[in-house]
Design an enzyme around this catalytic site. Structure first.
Site, PDB file in Angstrom:
ATOM      1  CG  HIS A 261      13.374  26.955  38.553  1.00  0.00           C
ATOM      2  ND1 HIS A 261      13.992  25.666  38.938  1.00  0.00           N
ATOM      3  CD2 HIS A 261      13.851  27.441  37.482  1.00  0.00           C
ATOM      4  CE1 HIS A 261      14.634  25.354  37.782  1.00  0.00           C
ATOM      5  NE2 HIS A 261      14.578  26.291  36.819  1.00  0.00           N
TER       6      HIS A 261
ATOM      7  CD  GLU B 283      12.401  23.322  41.552  1.00  0.00           C
ATOM      8  OE1 GLU B 283      12.934  22.654  42.216  1.00  0.00           O
ATOM      9  OE2 GLU B 283      13.276  24.154  40.876  1.00  0.00           O
TER      10      GLU B 283
HETATM   11  N1  3HC Z   1       6.414  25.842  22.923  1.00  0.00           N
HETATM   12  C1  3HC Z   1       5.010  25.670  23.312  1.00  0.00           C
HETATM   13  N2  3HC Z   1       4.588  24.406  23.154  1.00  0.00           N
HETATM   14  C2  3HC Z   1       5.331  23.465  22.751  1.00  0.00           C
HETATM   15  C3  3HC Z   1       6.626  23.637  22.654  1.00  0.00           C
HETATM   16  C4  3HC Z   1       7.351  24.818  23.059  1.00  0.00           C
HETATM   17  N3  3HC Z   1       8.580  25.048  22.919  1.00  0.00           N
HETATM   18  N4  3HC Z   1       7.215  22.479  22.379  1.00  0.00           N
HETATM   19  C5  3HC Z   1       6.377  21.479  22.332  1.00  0.00           C
HETATM   20  N5  3HC Z   1       5.113  22.016  22.619  1.00  0.00           N
HETATM   21  C6  3HC Z   1       3.569  21.493  22.837  1.00  0.00           C
HETATM   22  C7  3HC Z   1       3.390  21.077  21.208  1.00  0.00           C
HETATM   23  O1  3HC Z   1       2.688  21.938  20.580  1.00  0.00           O
HETATM   24  C8  3HC Z   1       2.341  19.831  21.780  1.00  0.00           C
HETATM   25  O2  3HC Z   1       1.034  20.308  22.051  1.00  0.00           O
HETATM   26  P1  3HC Z   1      -0.418  19.648  22.106  1.00  0.00           P
HETATM   27  O3  3HC Z   1      -0.067  18.146  22.507  1.00  0.00           O
HETATM   28  O4  3HC Z   1      -1.095  20.452  22.745  1.00  0.00           O
HETATM   29  O5  3HC Z   1      -0.588  19.464  20.427  1.00  0.00           O
HETATM   30  C9  3HC Z   1       2.856  19.377  23.125  1.00  0.00           C
HETATM   31  O6  3HC Z   1       3.838  20.304  23.399  1.00  0.00           O
HETATM   32  C10 3HC Z   1       3.658  18.047  22.771  1.00  0.00           C
HETATM   33  O7  3HC Z   1       4.616  18.381  21.819  1.00  0.00           O
HETATM   34  P2  3HC Z   1       5.153  17.264  20.405  1.00  0.00           P
HETATM   35  O8  3HC Z   1       4.026  16.399  20.080  1.00  0.00           O
HETATM   36  O9  3HC Z   1       5.665  18.140  19.409  1.00  0.00           O
HETATM   37  O10 3HC Z   1       6.273  16.389  21.226  1.00  0.00           O
HETATM   38  P3  3HC Z   1       6.480  15.739  22.520  1.00  0.00           P
HETATM   39  O11 3HC Z   1       5.207  14.974  22.818  1.00  0.00           O
HETATM   40  O12 3HC Z   1       7.592  15.119  22.168  1.00  0.00           O
HETATM   41  O13 3HC Z   1       6.539  16.661  23.641  1.00  0.00           O
HETATM   42  C11 3HC Z   1       7.984  17.929  25.145  1.00  0.00           C
HETATM   43  C12 3HC Z   1       7.712  17.555  23.486  1.00  0.00           C
HETATM   44  C13 3HC Z   1       6.696  18.306  25.907  1.00  0.00           C
HETATM   45  C14 3HC Z   1       9.016  18.959  25.062  1.00  0.00           C
HETATM   46  C15 3HC Z   1       8.402  16.723  25.635  1.00  0.00           C
HETATM   47  O14 3HC Z   1       9.417  15.977  24.994  1.00  0.00           O
HETATM   48  C16 3HC Z   1       9.186  16.813  26.994  1.00  0.00           C
HETATM   49  O15 3HC Z   1       8.284  16.988  28.110  1.00  0.00           O
HETATM   50  N6  3HC Z   1      10.474  16.789  27.036  1.00  0.00           N
HETATM   51  C17 3HC Z   1      11.067  16.925  28.357  1.00  0.00           C
HETATM   52  C18 3HC Z   1      11.079  18.534  29.020  1.00  0.00           C
HETATM   53  C19 3HC Z   1      11.731  18.675  30.057  1.00  0.00           C
HETATM   54  O16 3HC Z   1      12.072  17.761  30.900  1.00  0.00           O
HETATM   55  N7  3HC Z   1      11.909  19.921  30.488  1.00  0.00           N
HETATM   56  C20 3HC Z   1      12.563  20.062  31.795  1.00  0.00           C
HETATM   57  C21 3HC Z   1      13.869  20.782  31.506  1.00  0.00           C
HETATM   58  S1  3HC Z   1      14.654  21.236  33.009  1.00  0.00           S
HETATM   59  C22 3HC Z   1      14.361  22.956  33.249  1.00  0.00           C
HETATM   60  O17 3HC Z   1      14.060  23.649  32.287  1.00  0.00           O
HETATM   61  C23 3HC Z   1      14.878  23.743  34.331  1.00  0.00           C
HETATM   62  C24 3HC Z   1      16.103  24.787  33.958  1.00  0.00           C
HETATM   63  O18 3HC Z   1      16.588  25.400  34.959  1.00  0.00           O
HETATM   64  C25 3HC Z   1      17.258  23.936  33.243  1.00  0.00           C
END
Ligand code: 3HC
Length: 283
Positions: A140, A152
Site C-alpha cells: 500500500h 505498508e
Molecule cells: N508528484 C510528485 N512530486 C510532488 C507532487 C506530486 N503529486 N506533489 C508535490 N511534489 C513534490 C514537489 O515537487 C516538491 O519537491 P521538492 O521539495 O523536491 O522541490 C515537494 O513534493 C514538496 O512540494 P511543494 O513544495 O509543492 O508543497 P508542500 O511542501 O506543501 O508538499 C505534499 C506537498 C508533499 C503533498 C505535502 O503537502 C504533504 O505531505 N501532504 C500530505 C500528504 C499525505 O498525507 N498523504 C497521505 C494520503 S493517505 C493515502 O495516500 C492513502 C490512501 O489509501 C488514501
C-alpha cells in the site's frame, strides 16, 4: 529474487505515482489500464514531472529519456507477460479485482508475484481470488507516491516468507520505508487517518468553514495539509469507499461515513480530480 520488471495495472492517481517511482528507480514496466486515454495522460504527467526535476537539476535529460524508455504501454492484456511482479492499482471493487486476477493467471507465469495496492480490502480474500495466495500480498503506497516515503506491507495468512522478502527488497530499491500492517480493514495508516478526516466532515456539516478546519489542523497540529484539502487531494470517492469497508468490516458505528461526504460523492464532487470538492479547482 530481485525485481527488475513489473506489470502495473491501473493509471489512476496511485497507478501513475507508482509508475513514476518504479521508472525513477530503473525498473522496466509494462503498464495497462482499461481506459487507454488515462494511460496516455498518466504517462504525459510523468514526463511533465521529469521535466520539473530536470529544471531543478535533480535529473538529467539523458536519465529522464532512459527512465521513460523503460515504460511500455499495453493496449490489451492478452499476450504472455514476462514479468516477475504484477502490481494492481485498479478500483476498490472485489468483482473487478477478481476478474483481473483471472486474466492475469492466463498470461503470467505461476511464479510471478501479485501485489495489490488496495487501501482497505482484505488481503486474505484477494489472495484466495488470485489463486496464488503464497505469492500474494498487499503493498500500500501513499499519495503523492513519488514523495511519500512509506509503503505498508500486508501479508495474508498464506503469504510465503520468500514473497515478503522479495517485496521488501523492492521497497528498498524504491528508496522507501516499509512497515508491516495487519490484515484488517484500513490496515494501520488509513485506520487512524480516515476516521479523523471523517470527523472533519462532521465539523463542516455542523457549520465550520473548510478554511477554518484546515487552518486549525495546520497551525494547531502542524499538518502539512488540512484534512479537507488532503481529502480533496486523495479523492472523496476513495475515502468514502475506505470508510464503508471499515464500517462493514468492524461493524462499529464510529466508522459510519458522514452524510455530507455521501452527498458530495453522490453529486460527483470527488475533489481535485473532478474539479470540485470541499474547494473549487475549476478556475
Ligand atoms: N508528484 C510528485 N512530486 C510532488 C507532487 C506530486 N503529486 N506533489 C508535490 N511534489 C513534490 C514537489 O515537487 C516538491 O519537491 P521538492 O521539495 O523536491 O522541490 C515537494 O513534493 C514538496 O512540494 P511543494 O513544495 O509543492 O508543497 P508542500 O511542501 O506543501 O508538499 C505534499 C506537498 C508533499 C503533498 C505535502 O503537502 C504533504 O505531505 N501532504 C500530505 C500528504 C499525505 O498525507 N498523504 C497521505 C494520503 S493517505 C493515502 O495516500 C492513502 C490512501 O489509501 C488514501
Amino acid at each position: 529474487m530481485e525485481i527488475q520488471s513489473v506489470l502495473l495495472i491501473g493509471a489512476g492517481l496511485m497507478g501513475r505515482g507508482i509508475a513514476e517511482s518504479l521508472l525513477r528507480s530503473g525498473l522496466r514496466i509494462f503498464w495497462y489500464d482499461v481506459r487507454q486515454e488515462d494511460l496516455k495522460k498518466a504517462l504525459m504527467g510523468i514526463e511533465k514531472s521529469f521535466q520539473k526535476q530536470i529544471a531543478k537539476g535533480r535529473l538529467s535529460e539523458e536519465e529522464a529519456r532512459t527512465c521513460l524508455a523503460n515504460a511500455t504501454l499495453l493496449d490489451s492484456l492478452e499476450s504472455k507477460a514476462e514479468v516477475q511482479l504484477v502490481i494492481e492499482a485498479v478500483s476498490e471493487k472485489l468483482s473487478i479485482k477478481e476478474s483481473l486476477f483471472q486474466t492475469l493467471n492466463q498470461i503470467c507465469d505461476e511464479k510471478t508475484i501479485f501485489v495489490s495496492n488496495t487501501s482497505s480490502l482484505s488481503i486474505n480474500t484477494l489472495g484466495r481470488m488470485s489463486k496464488r495466495p503464497e505469492q500474494f500480498m498487499g503493498m500500500h503506497f501513499f499519495n503523492p507516491v513519488p514523495v511519500m516515503p512509506l509503503v505498508e506491507l500486508i501479508r495474508g495468512l498464506k503469504t510465503s516468507e520468500e514473497t515478503v522478502e522479495t517485496i521488501k527488497g523492492l521497497v528498498a530499491k524504491l528508496g522507501k520505508t516499509p512497515i508491516s500492517a495487519p490484515d484488517f480493514p484500513g490496515f494501520t495508516v488509513n485506520r487512524i487517518l480516515v476516521p479523523m478526516l471523517n470527523e472533519a466532515y462532521f465539523c463542516v456539516m455542523e457549520g465550520a468553514l473548510p478554511e477554518d478546519v484546515d487552518q486549525g489542523m495546520k497551525l494547531g497540529c502542524n499538518f502539512p495539509m488540512g484534512p479537507l484539502e488532503l481529502s480533496d487531494f486523495i479523492g472523496l470517492d476513495t475515502i468514502l469507499s475506505v470508510l464503508e469497508i471499515m464500517h462493514q468490516g468492524f461493524g462499529d458505528s464510529k466508522y459510519r461515513p458522514c452524510p455530507l461526504l455521501k452527498n458530495m460523492v453522490e453529486a460527483g464532487m470527488y475533489g481535485r480530480k473532478s474539479g470540485q470538492g470541499f474547494y473549487d479547482y475549476r478556475s
